[in-house]
Design a protein around this motif. Structure first.
Motif, short mmCIF file in Angstrom:
data_model
loop_
_atom_site.label_atom_id
_atom_site.label_comp_id
_atom_site.label_asym_id
_atom_site.label_seq_id
_atom_site.Cartn_x
_atom_site.Cartn_y
_atom_site.Cartn_z
N LEU A 188 0.98 -1.12 -0.07
CA LEU A 188 -0.17 -0.06 -0.06
C LEU A 188 0.82 1.48 0.05
N ALA A 189 2.15 1.16 0.50
CA ALA A 189 3.02 2.29 0.55
C ALA A 189 3.49 2.60 -0.81
N PHE A 190 3.40 1.71 -1.94
CA PHE A 190 3.46 2.19 -3.19
C PHE A 190 2.40 3.10 -3.46
N GLY A 191 1.21 3.24 -3.19
CA GLY A 191 0.17 4.20 -3.47
C GLY A 191 0.21 5.20 -2.77
N LEU A 225 9.63 -2.11 -2.07
CA LEU A 225 9.28 -0.73 -1.53
C LEU A 225 10.84 0.11 -1.42
N ALA A 226 11.79 -0.36 -1.24
CA ALA A 226 12.96 0.11 -1.04
C ALA A 226 13.57 0.76 -2.42
N LEU A 227 13.20 0.27 -3.58
CA LEU A 227 13.61 0.91 -4.73
C LEU A 227 12.55 1.50 -5.20
N LYS A 228 11.29 1.54 -4.84
CA LYS A 228 10.07 2.47 -5.27
C LYS A 228 10.32 3.79 -4.78
N LEU A 229 10.68 3.91 -3.55
CA LEU A 229 10.56 5.23 -2.99
C LEU A 229 11.48 6.32 -3.49
N PRO A 230 12.64 5.89 -3.89
CA PRO A 230 13.74 7.07 -4.43
C PRO A 230 13.59 6.82 -5.92
N LEU A 231 13.14 5.95 -6.72
CA LEU A 231 12.80 5.95 -8.04
C LEU A 231 11.73 6.72 -8.38
#
Length: 464
Positions: free
Chosen positions: A37-40, A178-184
């Motif tokens: 959900l943190a993706f969204g 998630l670790a990749l999603k945030l900075p990207l």
């Protein structure tokens, strides 16, 4: 713990002892689902701070993607109760064979879903999107069409691992994504001039999701090949089997009503976003914040539902039906208690929470009134979810599908349209617009919770 030892662990029968059995399976699922959900949430915050127009496009695009993905996800997740019962019965090779067929099913559904994402005209028409918003939605969904196959393949991995009491493996991969999603996402939404990355807005958020999902699938594939835990299931070493139409039929028999039930539940809320978007950019932005908040809260009962359903399916497979019944009820009681506590706490601090999402006073003013329904909404949502998952463990999904249709589409979406869009003088001003949709959605969830709990009571009678 080996697969056989895990299946043989029946535990004790009291409420406290059953809570001690549920929580070790629930907390990794909770953390993993919060990561998902943190993706969204990341995209909502980043895109929302980029511009209201980008956030409006994100709301429409996310509603379209969720509608397509979640329905197909529910079909693939039929592997979970089936494997859970086989795992409880110690038929491990058959459990591995079910995973093979779930992968074929995920690939087939991905092909159809990606085409639907590339041509989202029905969603744009329903939202009455402006040309500027429609252009942004197209770019976002093109990226998510690439992400969908990875998402559904990972769903098969997730459903299998949950069923065999291996949720930590799923959690670890979800956290890696998630670790990749945030900075990207930050780099692609706002741009990174020093690296030559242009500012892509909501499209950048979609590209970041696709990259993160394919990383998760690649790591999942490597894990299942290298970890000795999976050896007894016979997943590797004999070539990847061709589609088995009999096994696929079994998955579809359970998965189609599961998928339709989940689709009804999700579209009841995604359609809210599309209809509320007709009221303007500010109302739909406020609604998007409220939806993201209650979705984050929903991860707790969802984790408890997954854990309870896993244990119930395993005990059914082990032919310990009395323990399966007790676990179902104890999981429901635990979920209801925690949901009431969490709902009250978030409601008390709703103004501060909304302020974390946005600095726009108009958007915050649109979001805060929607949370007046929070406590009842969240409690009913928790009860209906856990009841539905327990019923799936008993391979009962068709009747819940019809319950969802009547409660969430009929009462929730239909009632919301009457209150929120009709403009009739009989509708109080406080229930016009987005608040009317939330009032009706809460009423629909209460109806679903009552009906599904009643069905669960009938199914779990000792006579059955």
């Amino acid at each position: 713990m080996t697969p056989v030892e895990g299946a043989a662990d029946a535990g004790r029968h009291g409420f406290a002892a059953d809570v001690a059995r549920i929580l070790p399976l629930a907390w990794p699922v909770f953390i993993g689902q919060v990561a998902v959900l943190a993706f969204g949430t990341i995209d909502t915050v980043l895109v929302g701070r980029h511009s209201p127009e980008e956030l409006a496009a994100f709301a429409v695009g996310a509603a379209a993607y969720v509608t397509i993905f979640v329905g197909f996800m529910g079909v693939v997740l039929a592997v979970s109760p089936i494997v859970g019962q086989l795992f409880g019965a110690r038929r491990l090779s058959q459990a591995g064979a079910e995973l093979h067929q779930a992968v074929w099913l995920a690939l087939a559904l991905s092909a159809l879903g990606s085409v639907l994402l590339l041509y989202p005209q029905p969603f744009l028409w329903l939202a009455k999107a402006t040309p500027e918003v429609a252009t942004r939605v197209h770019g976002y969904l093109q990226a998510l069409a690439v992400a969908l196959p990875a998402s559904l393949l990972f769903t098969a991995f997730r459903g299998f691992n949950t069923a065999v009491s291996r949720p930590k493996a799923v959690m670890g991969l979800q956290l890696a994504g998630l670790a990749l999603k945030l900075p990207l996402s930050a780099a692609l939404v706002f741009g990174w001039p020093a690296a030559g990355v242009p500012e892509l807005g909501v499209t950048g958020a979609g590209i970041a999701t696709a990259v993160a999902m394919w990383l998760q699938v690649t790591l999942a594939w490597a894990l299942m090949r290298r970890d000795a835990f999976y050896a007894p299931f016979g997943i590797w070493g004999r070539g990847w089997p061709a589609p088995d139409w009999r096994a696929l039929k079994g998955l579809l028999r359970l998965g189609v009503p599961m998928g339709l039930a989940i689709l009804i539940e999700v579209t009841g809320f995604s359609a809210m976003a599309l209809l509320i978007s007709r009221l303007g950019t500010v109302p739909v932005a406020g609604h998007q914040i409220a939806v993201n908040l209650v979705s984050m809260m929903f991860m707790l009962p969802l984790a408890l539902a997954n854990a309870t359903s896993t244990l119930v399916a395993q005990r059914i497979g082990a032919d310990d039906l009395a323990d399966a019944r007790r676990l179902g009820w104890h999981g429901l009681w635990l979920g209801a208690g925690l949901a009431a506590t969490l709902g009250a706490a978030v409601f008390a601090g709703r103004a501060w929470v909304v302020g974390w999402y946005t600095g726009d006073a108009a958007v915050a003013a649109a979001a805060v009134p929607l949370l007046a329904w929070l406590v009842v909404f969240h409690l009913a949502d928790a009860v209906q979810t856990i009841a539905a998952f327990v019923l799936r463990a008993w391979r009962i999904a068709t009747v819940p599908m019809f319950i969802y249709a009547g409660a969430l589409w009929g009462i929730g979406l239909g009632g919301g349209s009457l209150l929120g869009l009709s403009g009739a003088e009989a509708v109080p001003p406080s229930l016009r617009g987005a608040p009317g949709f939330w009032a009706a959605a809460t009423t629909g969830l209460v109806a679903a919770a009552v009906a599904l709990t009643g069905l669960m009571r009938w199914v779990l009678r000792p006579a059955r």
